[in-house]
Design an enzyme around this catalytic site. Structure first.
Site, PDB file in Angstrom:
ATOM      1  N   SER A  24       0.861  -1.237   0.070  1.00 34.83           N
ATOM      2  CA  SER A  24      -0.016   0.039  -0.010  1.00 34.83           C
ATOM      3  C   SER A  24       0.798   1.301  -0.051  1.00 34.83           C
ATOM      4  O   SER A  24       0.625   2.100  -0.762  1.00 34.83           O
ATOM      5  CB  SER A  24      -0.983   0.206   1.051  1.00 34.83           C
ATOM      6  OG  SER A  24      -1.816   1.227   1.388  1.00 34.83           O
ATOM      7  N   GLU A  25       1.887   1.191   0.868  1.00 32.66           N
ATOM      8  CA  GLU A  25       2.628   2.527   0.869  1.00 32.66           C
ATOM      9  C   GLU A  25       3.625   2.597  -0.197  1.00 32.66           C
ATOM     10  O   GLU A  25       3.881   3.827  -0.374  1.00 32.66           O
ATOM     11  CB  GLU A  25       3.424   2.355   2.355  1.00 32.66           C
ATOM     12  CG  GLU A  25       2.696   2.745   3.594  1.00 32.66           C
ATOM     13  CD  GLU A  25       2.076   4.159   3.956  1.00 32.66           C
ATOM     14  OE1 GLU A  25       2.946   4.870   3.764  1.00 32.66           O
ATOM     15  OE2 GLU A  25       0.855   4.267   3.649  1.00 32.66           O
ATOM     16  N   ILE A  26       4.196   1.705  -0.716  1.00 28.93           N
ATOM     17  CA  ILE A  26       5.490   1.635  -1.575  1.00 28.93           C
ATOM     18  C   ILE A  26       4.955   1.256  -3.052  1.00 28.93           C
ATOM     19  O   ILE A  26       5.280   1.762  -4.053  1.00 28.93           O
ATOM     20  CB  ILE A  26       6.547   0.883  -1.188  1.00 28.93           C
ATOM     21  CG1 ILE A  26       7.200   1.708   0.158  1.00 28.93           C
ATOM     22  CG2 ILE A  26       7.550   0.922  -2.385  1.00 28.93           C
ATOM     23  CD1 ILE A  26       8.079   0.955   0.615  1.00 28.93           C
ATOM     24  N   SER A 133      -1.847   5.669   3.086  1.00 27.28           N
ATOM     25  CA  SER A 133      -2.379   5.079   1.927  1.00 27.28           C
ATOM     26  C   SER A 133      -3.546   4.254   2.347  1.00 27.28           C
ATOM     27  O   SER A 133      -4.168   3.686   1.271  1.00 27.28           O
ATOM     28  CB  SER A 133      -1.173   4.303   1.253  1.00 27.28           C
ATOM     29  OG  SER A 133      -0.713   3.308   2.167  1.00 27.28           O
TER      30      SER A 133
END
Length: 161
Positions: A24-26, A133
């Site tokens: 989700s974040e990257i 995110s």
């Protein structure tokens, strides 16, 4: 894939949730093109991946365009790092330390029982104030759809009840 062992993490669902947060974040492209995200700086894109070189400590590199110094697989902010480094007695900013930090966040946000039970939507709701995110975070940044994250979670070996 998370660095921590399944036993130390507390189960397969915990590992899968770690992988889902990183997804989700990257994002999958940056995860694949980096040290599985552990050395990624905020603001990276698939066409311009920014990394740091040393795991000795949080790199504390400010990205003025993003107004953030988040770094690592779970995009950890420097302002929180010294507290958790001391609390958890983490030796560095390496992969295991980042995993332990994220797991501590799951515990503090009361998400761990939901993660272990496969209550995916409840676990995400518990953690959305930590990771921008996640759906419903409300930080004005891109938020992923719950269905996309649930797919990433199950692809990583997680089981949804």
């Amino acid at each position: 894939m998370a660095f921590i062992s399944v036993e130390r993490a507390g189960g397969k669902n915990v590992l899968a949730f770690l992988d889902m947060i990183a997804f989700s974040e990257i994002g999958p492209q940056i995860l694949a093109a980096s040290d599985d995200g552990y050395n990624v700086l905020v603001g990276s894109t698939p066409s311009h991946i920014m990394t740091f070189k040393s795991y000795a400590d949080h790199p504390n590199i400010d990205n003025r365009a993003m107004n953030s110094d988040a770094a690592g697989r779970y995009q950890i902010m420097h302002r929180w790092w010294p507290h958790y480094k001391a609390l958890l007695r983490l030796p560095d900013f390496g992969p295991l330390s980042q995993d332990l930090y994220a797991i501590r966040q799951f515990e503090e946000q009361r998400a761990m029982p939901h993660i272990l039970a496969g209550e995916f939507e409840k676990a995400v709701a518990c953690c959305r104030n930590i990771w921008a995110s996640l759906p419903g975070a409300g930080y004005g940044q891109h938020e992923n759809r719950l269905e996309r994250l649930a797919n990433a979670f199950t692809q990583a070996g997680g089981v949804i009840a």
